[in-house]
Design an enzyme around this catalytic site. Structure first.
Site, mmCIF file in Angstrom:
data_model
loop_
_atom_site.group_PDB
_atom_site.id
_atom_site.type_symbol
_atom_site.label_atom_id
_atom_site.label_comp_id
_atom_site.label_asym_id
_atom_site.label_seq_id
_atom_site.Cartn_x
_atom_site.Cartn_y
_atom_site.Cartn_z
ATOM 1 N NE ARG A 174 45.727 47.574 34.080
ATOM 2 C CZ ARG A 174 46.654 46.866 33.422
ATOM 3 N NH1 ARG A 174 46.818 45.594 33.703
ATOM 4 N NH2 ARG A 174 47.389 47.426 32.502
ATOM 5 C CG HIS B 128 56.032 42.392 38.890
ATOM 6 N ND1 HIS B 128 56.358 41.081 38.608
ATOM 7 C CD2 HIS B 128 54.699 42.408 39.124
ATOM 8 C CE1 HIS B 128 55.267 40.339 38.652
ATOM 9 N NE2 HIS B 128 54.250 41.115 38.968
ATOM 10 C CE1 TYR C 150 45.607 34.797 43.385
ATOM 11 C CE2 TYR C 150 47.541 36.147 43.006
ATOM 12 C CZ TYR C 150 46.182 35.952 42.907
ATOM 13 O OH TYR C 150 45.399 36.913 42.311
#
Length: 671
Positions: free
Chosen positions: A397, A427, A460
């Site tokens: 997305r 993923h 991250y």
């Protein structure tokens, strides 16, 4: 307990509690001032995406037949009201933090964020000149708007000012988004002045429409449904359908109308009617919207109001090696971003692209950076005649367009590129390099909890494993055979692959702990996750709790498990850490009767990750890598500075302890 049973906390309300933890970072005065401002921007950006995605889904559920709604176990109207109530509370807290803490702190540093009502004569001249030079050709003003006005469209996530013209019809002004949101005004008596571009435009409007004051114009912003809703996803060319559907984001249904709470009722009534919005859609905000623009808030001083810059370390073994493949073959290597450098990952792919012994490179790309060293290396490999296979997920997305762009570039230069499976996302974050050594093929694998993305690797926290161990590389090869449609079901027993073996393997590992507990042995489970939502996995944890298994969870975001309930979860303790870097790594640890097992991978314990995505989770086999991850996880378990307790009401109380252990700082100093 708002919108939860005694077994499960609602996922969307739990996500809002996560965003509240982000808001707590704004209130934390131990954070440098501009770090607190950054968290204002993160909070705002998160909330925008929540309305574009999650609220959109809830609104679509409202349109389903009642029997189907019951199967989805949700009451959309009740949920939307609960969401609105919590968002409103957070917006009020946001406004208080901004006006009562952030603005005064800026003023202490000689930085004044002023509105158009505060402009002195010199500043009035400056903003007039700025408007004429930078804005006049860009600002769009639409007059005389009423319900009969045709061809009027409010763009998604864009900023507008509105007010009544002649006390009857609406005036609508679009604030240009391709100019800086903040305007730095002339310094005066050693003090610095900044204003929103909104106020520059308001000042111009008050001069143009002399019957108005600057306070007669009010900010509005809408969020639109961001889902693509591809019809008949199981047939036809999915890539083309995604490309054709991307434009729908700009015209989707309104899911939130954010307005200045000072807007008079008669103006609000006209705006809501014009946008076909209802009371549930309206959120009351402050004078300004799109606080995500504070990512670019200027610092006109010479002082540093940020955390000290992080200089990622390079892995000592990889730096010392002249041949990165020899180093990995000798011993597994673990990188921990952002504390350790993504440059070592780039070096691996770049070396593979030019090494004459490398014959094939296979990779999954979920979120590719716009300027991507990894993609550039794959491009070079393809040009060098290597067999390059890239599986590109076009359903990631908000990254669809960029991923498709890179896929075309790679395919045009000789790589084999495949795109999304119908109804399932890929993923996993994996890389497989095949190399001829002594006339035999040798495989090298890279498995990460995060994306092949240089930008996110700086903010991250993610683990990345480099290994040549056949127990892992053979399994990774099977994943790529599935992605290339050369195989249907994997047969590997060493790695976990969703949607094939992940759920069943985790269930067996939990049941193994239950058996140990029933036999009187020490039994425990430690999980570090982004989200915990799947009810079957939560039920297994409850079952383990009742058998006496000690369960310790660190969950950054959504947590639908409700801890601390007698007879259900009294042995389960959950904390959540929000700090400078976004916690993103997933680690799964099981006591295993004294022979502890550990896995890392890309899957959260959400139904989508276990059943509807291709995920890869691998065991940690190297004892030194194992010890390194275990220490990093222990820092998180012991955190007493940035850890919040997830209690039955998700109140986000900080862990109280005098030790003062901040896990990210401990990690930084230990590596």
């Amino acid at each position: 307990m708002a919108f939860s049973s005694k077994k499960y906390y609602h996922r969307d309300l739990s996500w809002l509690r996560f965003n509240h933890r982000v808001l707590q970072e704004v209130a934390d005065t131990t954070n440098p001032l501009y770090e607190r401002i950054k968290f204002l921007a993160i909070f705002s950006s998160n909330l925008d995406e929540f309305f574009k995605v999650r609220v959109s889904n809830i609104r679509r559920i409202k349109n389903l037949d009642k029997p189907l709604r019951k199967k989805l176990i949700t009451k959309p109207n009740k949920l939307l009201k609960a969401i609105k109530k919590q968002v409103q509370q957070q917006q009020e807290e946001f406004g208080q933090l901004f006006t009562e803490q952030i603005l005064p702190e800026l003023q202490k540093e000689g930085i004044h964020l002023i509105s158009c009502q505060d402009f002195n004569a010199q500043q009035q001249q400056a903003v007039t000149a700025y408007f004429e030079t930078h804005l006049q050709e860009l600002v769009t003003i639409t007059e005389g708007i009423d319900q009969d006005t045709e061809d009027l469209f409010i763009e998604n996530e864009e900023l507008y000012l509105t007010g009544l013209q002649d006390n009857e019809k609406l005036l609508l002004v679009k604030i240009p988004s391709d100019t800086p949101r903040f305007v730095t005004l002339p310094e005066h008596n050693g003090a610095h002045y900044i204003t929103f571009v909104d106020d520059v435009i308001k000042y111009h409007l008050a001069k143009t429409y002399v019957q108005h004051q600057t306070s007669d114009f009010y900010a509005i912003k809408i969020s639109r449904d961001a889902e693509l809703y591809i019809e008949n996803e199981y047939s036809g060319d999915l890539l083309s359908k995604i490309q054709d559907s991307l434009g729908n984001r700009d015209t989707g249904q309104v899911t939130r109308l954010l307005v200045d709470k000072a807007m008079p009722p008669e103006v609000l009534a006209q705006v809501t009617k014009l946008l076909d919005a209802n009371e549930t859609d309206v959120s009351m905000g402050g004078r300004y919207h799109n606080f995500k623009d504070f990512f670019g808030f200027p610092n006109p001083t010479s002082q540093n109001f940020h955390e000290p810059p992080l200089v990622p370390k390079q892995h000592p073994d990889l730096v010392a090696s002249t041949n990165i493949f020899d180093a990995i073959a000798h011993k597994d290597k673990l990188l921990y971003y952002p504390y350790e450098s993504f440059e070592d990952t780039l070096r691996l792919v770049q070396t593979a692209a030019t090494d004459p012994q490398v014959t094939k490179i296979s990779i999954t790309l979920y979120r590719v950076a716009k300027q991507s060293g990894v993609a550039d290396a794959l491009l070079a490999a393809a040009k060098n005649g290597k067999n390059v296979f890239a599986f590109i997920e076009t359903k990631a997305r908000f990254d669809e367009k960029n991923n498709i762009r890179w896929g075309k570039i790679l395919a045009d230069n000789g790589a084999t590129v495949m795109y999304s499976y119908p109804a399932i996302k890929v993923h996993s974050k994996i890389l497989l390099i095949e190399r001829m050594e002594d006339e035999k093929p040798v495989k090298y694998a890279y498995v990460s909890t995060g994306n092949f993305n240089e930008k996110t690797a700086k903010i991250y926290t993610d683990f990345a494993l480099m290994t040549a161990q056949p127990k892992i590389t053979d399994g990774i090869q099977q994943v790529f055979q599935i992605l290339q449609r050369k195989s249907i079901v994997p047969t590997t027993k060493n790695i976990l692959i969703s949607p094939f073996t992940t759920r069943t393997t985790f269930r067996k590992l939990i049941e193994n702990e239950i058996q140990h507990a029933q036999e009187g042995k020490d039994a425990y489970i430690i999980l570090k996750l982004n989200s915990l939502q799947d009810q079957k996995m939560i039920d297994l944890l409850y079952k383990a709790n009742n058998a006496g298994v000690r369960i310790r969870l660190v969950v950054r975001g959504i947590c639908c498990l409700i801890p601390g309930i007698e007879g259900q979860s009294e042995h389960i303790y959950v904390t959540s850490i929000v700090d400078r870097f976004l916690e993103h790594g997933r680690v799964y640890i099981f006591g295993n009767g004294g022979d502890e097992k550990m896995y890392i991978g890309s899957a959260d314990w959400m139904t989508r990750n276990l059943d509807h995505r291709i995920e890869v989770i691998v065991p940690i086999l190297d004892p030194d890598v194992y010890a390194k991850i275990r220490q990093m996880v222990q820092f998180q378990l012991d955190d007493t500075v940035k850890a919040r307790i997830i209690d039955p009401k998700q109140q986000n109380h900080y862990v109280q302890n005098t030790q003062g252990i901040r896990s990210q700082l401990e990690t930084l100093t230990s590596l």
